[in-house]
Design a protein around this motif. Structure first.
Motif, short mmCIF file in Angstrom:
data_model
loop_
_atom_site.label_atom_id
_atom_site.label_comp_id
_atom_site.label_asym_id
_atom_site.label_seq_id
_atom_site.Cartn_x
_atom_site.Cartn_y
_atom_site.Cartn_z
N SER A 161 43.58 35.31 66.00
CA SER A 161 43.18 36.02 64.77
C SER A 161 42.54 35.04 63.81
O SER A 161 42.93 33.87 63.74
CB SER A 161 44.40 36.65 64.11
N SER A 165 36.88 38.76 63.31
CA SER A 165 38.30 39.00 63.02
C SER A 165 39.19 38.63 64.19
O SER A 165 40.36 38.34 64.03
CB SER A 165 38.49 40.47 62.64
N MET A 199 42.97 34.82 60.82
CA MET A 199 43.91 34.39 59.78
C MET A 199 44.41 32.97 60.05
O MET A 199 44.82 32.27 59.14
CB MET A 199 45.12 35.35 59.74
#
Length: 1730
Positions: free
Chosen positions: A969, A1300, A971
């Motif tokens: 991910s 993403s 993130m």
């Protein structure tokens, strides 16, 4: 590609018999000296060296190179002349070694030449008798006695000849000159000593000859010596050679020989002139100089008896010419050069004649790679087996194995043994004998098949897949099995092999022989031998050989084959047996060794008895004389030492520099070198020439003498072997051991190796061919006086050009095209230059010549086309990838991607390569400028194969980025940094790892682990020396970026008044200058400055407010610290002083970003709302505000800021909009707003600043907007998911996007920008007009605008805006005026250059507009109201037309308007508007289509619904001709074209046929098209038909191909060009003058093409002038012109009522400035109005 039997000759039965023998492996049935293809034309020149020097020099300089080119171009083979006297010292002409070598080479030429083989040049000189090199002892002693008897002094013979007991029988040999004349070989001494030595030898040799001659004649008189025996002592070399070559030959053979006889009349009277001694044999008696009558009689015997006798019985060509001397000067230079000129012409014609009569064009190996592969291995088999001398029991074991047996399991037989044990020679002997063994055993009617492969000897045999494939194909051909398709999987290939083995029988047994399994490449796990069939049918035998401990192959075999009887080991031989072999070998060449010498031979054999060692010993012992002192150092004890000794002995004989380079070149060549290539390359090598040339001998052509190459080959017989590859014979090392030692000895110096690779690359590039002279310089003493520069590059022009020319020489190297074109009109009949294909790329990469690699090979259209044509597409791609790995040029990467996308298309139709490439390269060539070279190459060579040349391509670039999955991910990704290397990035993840990745290869290069602390950010210094990592522990870790080692760790401390109560403050941000790191904590007013080199804190900068950002100046002197309340402080980085603090007016927010514009001394503060304040920093301690730019009204926050490369624009990306500011004016120049629900993620500028690349929230696309038009030019889909981040690399113009899903993609902004370079209107092109000068195109697309395009650039230059949707548009013939009409009942007249709408008419909706050919009148046709003819100059009506006409046309004389209405064809007068002529069809019959005949203005051709074609004369109102078409022919009539002369009609019906109708005879010819025809157009001259057809559904393998554009030549119905279209075409238009094609597409773009038919006498290359091909270096020329938009007049100048018109008061009376003729009748064609 190659028609069978090109050169109107069918393959002869002998050829096909040879082919059958080759395919079935019957080695003994192949020709004795060469396999069918290893052919070259070798011509031996027999002449006296002194009297034919001028002839031989002229032939060498002017004729041989032309004949060489002729053979290469027409037959793909070499032409070689063997003239051993050329380039040799006069003193060497008598050398017995030279004469022996001449006879040996003469025999070779006669046996092996594919064409002419012998040329005799006979003059007035017989030549001197030869000095015997060796005389049998009995004969010598007899001659010695006879000399004493004749009263001669025999001391000279006794002194110069020495007895040798090692000869069998014993003989006397001539001692070496070097030994006898001490100063002989020392040519480096003064010239005086050398000339003394030469004179001494001349006197000695004359004395020896005289003694031999007198003694032999005395013996002949006595009858003691027979004349045949005496001949060798009494005849000259010339007589010997002529007798050997021409005597006892068949008439067929003599066709390949020529003699040129030059007689000089009244020559005797000129004998006294000193120069004449060169041209006749003379004797000096006292003061008198006379002709030698004895020699003259011998000459007459040859010239006037021997040669005429041969001519009488055969077709020997003999030319005899009589030259008349100059009265005073005798046979002067002028007389001689006149004769030489004639000889050269005749020689060339004769050679060409004989070559054409005797050499066959052999396309077999060109068209059949399998046949070529088989021949290569058979050629090696013949060569190796010829060296098989050491008989051993292994051969008997294999013989027994191969013979058929009745029972028992059959498995392969393995031969193994260490290096140099003779495995390859044994295997070759087995392969050679197997056929005859089986025939003897099973009877003559059996037809065995023997397949032999020497693995590693060819590219095909090294790779397992190609090895198995070639074996399967050879079995299939022999057993007549049909392989429908070759399997893709290697396991299936093995299954196919096993199935094919079952086809063998006792009638046709099969033997497969594989040598050197250890040479297989690693791919497909080949070395694990899983593919080797272990259980064989009863009639199949497989013999393999291998080294015992290489890659574990023998161990693998033992696991597969368990019977011990199936293993044959080759070990060292028995010493006695070796001694016997050696003895027989020596006796075979009439030599032996003395018993004393035999002791040392035995000692050597006691140390080693490997066959190769015995061979090397015999080579050494062969040269021993009986009186030679031999000791234990005379022979080496290992193979390795013996080979080195062999090389050293050759160096001593031939010169170390020559041997060093010659063997070096052979060793480093990828596949070996031919004799001619070696001679050429050594002639280019100045270091070799300077070693062997003498200063006085420097002349054109500057080449080494062939004698050196011949002697080198002779010295290395058996070690340097010949091998046939296609049409050439290459010299290669006989085994890998020799290759390794040569490499060690001659290729160990890197500088030398680099230079040699470079020279080989130059040779195969053809850098010095075509008479281009190469400078000669050298370091030797006798050249010091020449004072030549050592480092001069031939490509640079120096001021001292005269001096350069003086020392530059033609080296006569041949041209090196990629293909040899046999026939220029048939470009697809050619021989591939396989030598260049094999060698060039290899040497370019090894010598690091990346530019030559790029432009000479990869960007060369001819190379690409040839590779595809010969089926080497994948190899070409691999070569491009290799070149990319060397040069890292992104053009190469793009080219490889492009070729992969068109693979299926060009494999099916290679001719379309140029058009396919041009279409794809034109849009990107401004961004990837190095592709321009390939474009120009396509223009030059492409039209030979495809006549369509794209001028402007609107094809959308198909582009996919490099992708690299980083984590699961986004993130987890903290930061990504691009680096100097385009493919390398540094990624920091949350887990504390910092990784360096190669994106292209997806390899992890380095990784840093920050000891479990969480990473906040990473930065690189500008020189990429230091990598600095910020962690949550409030430390900065400083790493050495290249070694990934930690240098220091520094803690960042905040100020005492930190601002955060209770909580821990993390590092808020940090930045780097060249030597410092600057970091600050959250809510801190202090900035810590750290020295990167030593890793310690220097000082803290104290600011007024909390720090939000810091920026360093590019020079690293100053730090600018942005704070809250829009304040910035400036500090000196060197000493930490605060220099100034400034605050912006908009003091509410904080400083989001700082930009330092160092070029104009400005600093820009940008706050969080996007407001700017600009400060002049010239006086750094006192910045002054220049500009404030307020953006506070905008709600959205700033996401990103970018300064363009030229510092002229600033891009501010906000969540809801993108703004671009001009830094010169400080004004917003562009603003792009997002739609209501959309938000921007990031935006960047393209390199040239003309496009914006951006991404939106929750979308997986990258969008490209054009700044000038605001149009979205491209949207690129990222397949990995929604884009969350864009990062721009400042070094390489790359864009990194993060999806993403944690996948990183690397996009090339240059290519993305190129996509936005294509202009589009955005709607489908409905119609298209070309201006009369063909410089502009006008398009309508169903909108309110007409677009004017520049024809050569493909850009839209002007947009003409209308009130309503444009329905009609016509141009005057010059294209200066345009008349349009829209759906709002308006007509407009526009000036196309200025864009002004100069006249507007309202009132009627127009269905069709026409302009008369003289540009004076306009016809506006209406469907509801009356149509009108009106004057273009004034807008006044001429007349009304009351009938409603459809599809009307104006006749060329401007007399009538011809149109249809239901069942009538009407001709309406343009003067009165009344119907003047008409044709009415019967009831129920309608007119389907009609056309005017261009060259016959008053004739109309029309088709009716009864499928009848009529030709109607308008003037007479009569039908001239009627043609009935077949029934149902017109069911789907789509188009109908007429040739200019009205003879042909072209009808298309929407199917796959082109119907050509002869309107005179009524005959219909149907030509099949490549698909369903959509549109067709006939060219103005009627020679070409251009059509667009849609593809058949089953051919959908080409990605994106929608339709094809095809040009057909009507004369022969041949398709001369095909070009794929990748968009849906909506309009097709042809130009009137040059054959240009313009196509409108569905997306509102246009494509322009031109047709260059090579059959035309003049190639009409309009390409070079088109903008896309201009080689521009300055960027200013690449900038597109600003597109102008011009609007319509709001008020009409004239309103049409029912039948009148009302002009407004302020309307201009004249549309045009020019006055108008008084006549109002629109008949006479006058000059077009401007």
């Amino acid at each position: 590609m190659w028609p069978s039997g090109v050169g109107n000759r069918l393959p002869c039965p002998r050829e096909s018999a040879l082919r059958r023998a080759a395919l079935s492996g019957n080695v003994l049935a192949l020709p004795p000296y060469h396999v069918p293809t290893g052919r070259s034309v070798r011509v031996f020149i027999s002449a006296n060296p002194d009297d034919t020097e001028a002839e031989r020099n002229a032939l060498k300089e002017h004729v041989y190179p032309k004949l060489r080119d002729f053979c290469r171009e027409n037959y793909g083979i070499e032409f070689q002349v063997v003239d051993l006297y050329w380039g040799i010292d006069q003193e060497e002409w008598d050398s017995p070694d030279l004469q022996r070598l001449r006879m040996k080479l003469l025999e070779e030429c006669l046996k092996t030449s594919a064409g002419p083989c012998f040329v005799g040049l006979v003059g007035e000189k017989y030549g001197s008798i030869r000095v015997p090199g060796e005389v049998e002892s009995a004969e010598f002693e007899m001659i010695l006695d006879a000399a004493v008897e004749a009263g001669l002094d025999t001391r000279i013979l006794e002194e110069w000849y020495c007895r040798d007991e090692n000869a069998v029988p014993p003989a006397y040999y001539l001692k070496p000159k070097s030994q006898m004349l001490k100063n002989y070989h020392n040519s480096m001494e003064s010239g005086n000593t050398k000339s003394k030595s030469d004179t001494a030898w001349r006197n000695v040799s004359e004395e020896i000859k005289r003694t031999f001659r007198t003694a032999v004649l005395h013996l002949q008189e006595k009858g003691t010596m027979k004349s045949s025996q005496a001949k060798k002592f009494l005849c000259s070399a010339l007589e010997d050679e002529l007798d050997f070559a021409l005597g006892k030959q068949t008439p067929a053979f003599l066709k390949k020989c020529v003699c040129y006889i030059r007689k000089i009349s009244n020559f005797d009277r000129h004998a006294k002139i000193p120069e004449m001694a060169r041209y006749m044999d003379i004797v000096v008696s006292g003061d008198r100089v006379m002709r030698n009558q004895e020699a003259y009689e011998r000459l007459l015997k040859i010239r006037d008896e021997f040669i005429p006798t041969i001519v009488a019985s055969s077709n020997l060509r003999v030319y005899s010419s009589v030259t008349h001397c100059d009265m005073k000067l005798g046979y002067s230079q002028e007389v001689e050069s006149h004769y030489v000129e004639g000889l050269c012409k005749q020689f060339y014609e004769d050679m060409v004649d004989i070559i054409q009569a005797t050499v066959q064009q052999n396309f077999d190996t060109e068209t059949d790679p399998l046949y070529d592969e088989i021949l290569q291995h058979l050629s090696l088999c013949k060569t190796y087996s010829s060296f098989y001398q050491y008989k051993c029991e292994a051969l008997g074991l294999i013989h027994r194995y191969i013979l058929p047996s009745k029972g028992g399991r059959i498995s392969p037989l393995v031969v193994y043994g260490g290096p140099c044990t003779g495995k390859t020679l044994l295997i070759a002997e087995v392969a050679k004998q197997a056929y005859s063994w089986l025939q003897k055993e099973l009877g003559p009617e059996t037809d065995p098949v023997v397949i032999v492969r020497f693995i590693g000897a060819t590219e095909f045999s090294t790779d397992l897949r190609t090895l198995l494939q070639s074996i399967c194909e050879q079995i299939a051909i022999n057993y007549r099995c049909l392989i429908h398709f070759l399997p893709h999987k290697i396991q299936e290939m093995r299954e196919l092999l096993v199935n094919l083995l079952g086809e063998s029988s006792f009638q046709r047994p099969l033997v497969i022989v594989l040598d050197a399994l250890e040479q297989l490449s690693e791919g497909e796990e080949a070395r694990k031998l899983w593919w080797l069939p272990v259980h064989l049918p009863r009639t199949v035998r497989i013999v393999v050989s291998t080294l015992p401990n290489k890659h574990g192959i023998l161990q693998k075999l033992r696991c597969l084959i368990h019977e011990e009887s199936r293993y044959v080991e080759l070990t060292q031989r028995d010493r006695k047996m070796c001694s016997q072999t050696l003895k027989h070998q020596l006796l075979a060449v009439k030599r032996k060794v003395t018993s004393g010498q035999q002791i040392y031979v035995n000692e050597a054999l006691a140390k080693c008895t490997l066959p190769m060692f015995v061979n090397l010993i015999s080579r050494e012992v062969l040269h021993w004389r009986s009186h030679k002192d031999v000791d234990d150092t005379s022979l080496c004890s290992t193979v390795h030492e013996s080979i080195e000794q062999l090389f050293f002995s050759i160096e001593n004989k031939l010169g170390s520099r020559f041997v060093f380079r010659a063997l070096g070149y052979i060793t480093m060549a990828r596949a070996g070198l031919t004799e001619m290539e070696l001679e050429d390359i050594l002639s280019l090598d100045n270091s070799v020439l300077s070693d062997i040339m003498v200063g006085s001998r420097l002349k054109n052509p500057l080449r080494i003498s062939y004698d050196l190459i011949a002697r080198l080959k002779e010295e290395l017989t058996g070690y340097l072997i010949e091998r046939q590859v296609r049409n050439v014979t290459l010299m290669v090392w006989a085994n890998r051991h020799l290759h390794l030692i040569a490499q060690k000895l001659y290729l160990s110096n890197e500088e030398d190796v680099h230079q040699m690779h470079s020279l080989l690359a130059e040779y195969f590039l053809g850098a010095w061919s075509g008479g281009r002279k190469k400078i000669f310089h050298c370091d030797n003493n006798h050249f010091a006086s020449l004072t030549i520069s050592h480092h001069r590059n031939p490509h640079h022009h120096h001021s001292d050009k005269a001096s350069t020319d003086k020392h530059s020489y033609d080296r006569q190297t041949p041209e090196q095209p990629w293909v040899f074109q046999c026939n220029l009109l048939e470009p697809d009949i050619f021989f591939v230059n396989h030598r260049k294909m094999t060698e060039l790329l290899y040497h370019l990469t090894r010598s690091g010549r990346t530019d030559d690699l790029m432009y000479g090979v990869i960007m060369n259209f001819s190379w690409l086309y040839t590779m595809i044509k010969i089926g080497q597409f994948d190899k070409a791609l691999a070569d491009i990838d290799l070149a990319y790995s060397y040069s890292q040029e992104k053009e190469l990467k793009f080219l490889a991607t492009t070729l992969r996308s068109i693979k299926a298309k060009v494999m099916r139709n290679p001719a379309s390569l140029s058009a396919e490439l041009q279409q794809r390269l034109l849009p990107v060539v401004t961004s990837l400028p190095k592709l321009r070279h390939l474009l120009l190459e396509c223009d030059k060579d492409g039209p030979k194969y495809c006549s369509i040349v794209p001028l402007h391509s609107s094809m959308d670039v198909i582009y996919s980025p490099e992708r690299l999955p980083l984590c699961s991910s986004y993130m987890q990704i903290v930061e990504i940094l691009p680096t100097f290397a385009p493919n390398i990035i540094i990624v920091a993840l949350e887990d504390g790892t910092v990784s360096t990745w190669d994106v292209e290869s997806r390899q992890l290069l380095r990784q840093i682990d920050t000891a479990r602390s969480v990473v906040l950010g990473i930065r690189l210094t500008s020189d990429e020396k230091y990598l600095v990592v910020a962690t949550t522990k409030n430390t900065l870790l400083i790493y050495d970026n290249h070694k990934s080692c930690l240098l220091s760790e520094v803690e960042i401390k905040g100020s005492k008044h930190c601002g955060i109560t209770g909580g821990v403050a993390f590092i808020n941000g940090f930045t780097l200058s060249s030597h410092h790191a600057l970091a600050w904590l959250e809510a801190s007013k202090d900035v810590n400055v750290i020295d990167l080199l030593y890793g310690w804190p220097l000082y803290q900068f104290h600011c007024w407010y909390e720090v939000t950002c810091v920026q360093c100046s590019p020079d690293g002197l100053y730090a600018f610290c942005g704070q809250y309340l829009n304040t910035t402080s400036i500090f000196h980085l060197g000493n930490g002083d605060k220099l100034a603090t400034v605050t912006s007016e908009f003091s509410g927010g904080f400083v989001k970003s700082l930009l330092v514009l160092d070029t104009i001394h400005q600093m820009v503060m940008i706050d969080n709302e996007g407001s700017l304040s600009v400060w002049n920093t010239k006086e750094i301690t006192n910045p002054r505000i220049i500009e404030d730019y307020d953006c506070r009204g905008d709600e959205s926050e700033v996401i990103g800021i970018e300064l363009s490369e030229d510092q002229r624009s600033i891009l501010i990306c906000k969540a809801r909009s993108i703004e671009v500011l001009d830094t010169r004016l400080w004004k917003m120049v562009e603003k792009f707003k997002a739609k209501r629900s959309e938000r921007f993620v990031a935006a960047v500028l393209s390199k040239n600043g003309q496009s914006i690349v951006a991404s939106m929230e929750n979308t997986s696309s990258i969008f490209v907007w054009r700044r000038d038009s605001g149009q979205c030019m491209a949207s690129l889909v990222e397949i990995s998911g929604a884009i969350v981040k864009l990062i721009k690399s400042t070094h390489h113009n790359l864009l990194l996007s993060v999806a993403s899903s944690g996948v990183l993609s690397v996009w090339d902004i240059d290519i993305i920008t190129a996509m936005s370079n294509i202009d589009k209107t955005g709607r489908r092109i409905q119609s298209l007009q070309l201006s009369g000068r063909e410089d502009f195109v006008f398009t309508m697309d169903g909108s309110e605008s007409v677009h004017k395009w520049n024809f050569s650039t493909g850009f839209i230059e002007t947009v003409f805006k209308h009130e309503g949707i444009v329905e009609n548009c016509v141009l005057t013939s010059s294209g200066d005026l345009m008349v349009t009409s829209d759906d709002k009942c308006s007509q407009y007249i526009w000036h196309t250059t200025t864009g002004e709408n100069i006249f507007r008419i309202n009132g009627q909706r127009i269905s069709q507009l026409l302009i008369t050919h003289n540009d004076q009148f306009v016809v506006s046709l209406c469907e509801q109201n009356a149509s009108r003819v009106w004057r273009l100059a004034t807008g006044h009506k001429v007349c009304n037309i009351l009938v409603a006409l459809q599809n009307a046309l104006i006749t060329t004389a401007n007399t009538f308007l011809v149109g249809t209405t239901k069942n009538k064809l009407l001709a309406v007068s343009l003067w009165s508007g009344s119907v003047s002529k008409k044709f009415v069809c019967d009831d129920g019959i309608t007119i389907v289509n009609f056309k005017l005949i261009p060259d016959c203005p008053d004739y109309v051709v029309f088709i009716t619904s009864t499928e009848t074609v009529f030709i109607w004369s308008v003037a007479d109102e009569s039908i001239c001709r009627r043609v009935q078409l077949p029934s149902n022919f017109l069911k789907n009539l789509e188009d109908f074209q007429i040739s200019p002369n009205g003879k042909l009609g072209i009808v298309s019906k929407g199917d796959e046929n082109i119907n050509v109708l002869d309107l005179h005879s009524g005959k219909l010819r149907i030509v099949h098209a490549a698909g369903i025809i959509w549109r067709q157009k006939l060219s103005r001259d009627g020679r070409y038909l251009v059509y667009i057809c849609f593809r058949n559904c089953e051919e959908d393998d080409d990605a994106g191909v929608v339709s094809s554009l095809i040009v057909m030549r009507l004369a022969d119905g041949k398709s001369i060009g095909t070009c794929s279209l990748y968009k849906t075409p909506t309009f097709l238009c042809l130009s009137q003058r040059a054959l240009n094609i313009i196509i409108g597409f569905e997306d509102g773009s246009i494509g322009t093409y031109t047709v260059v038919d090579r059959v035309d006498a003049a190639l009409k290359i309009k390409i070079a002038t088109s903008n896309s091909r201009q080689i521009v270096n300055n960027a200013s020329q690449k900038v597109r012109p600003k597109c102008g938009t011009f609007a319509f007049k709001t008020i009409a100048d004239c309103v049409w009522r029912e039948s009148t018109e009302v002009f407004s008061r302020d309307s201009p009376i004249n549309v045009s400035d020019s006055g108008e003729a008084d006549t109002t009748t629109p008949t006479k064609k006058t000059e077009p109005l401007q």
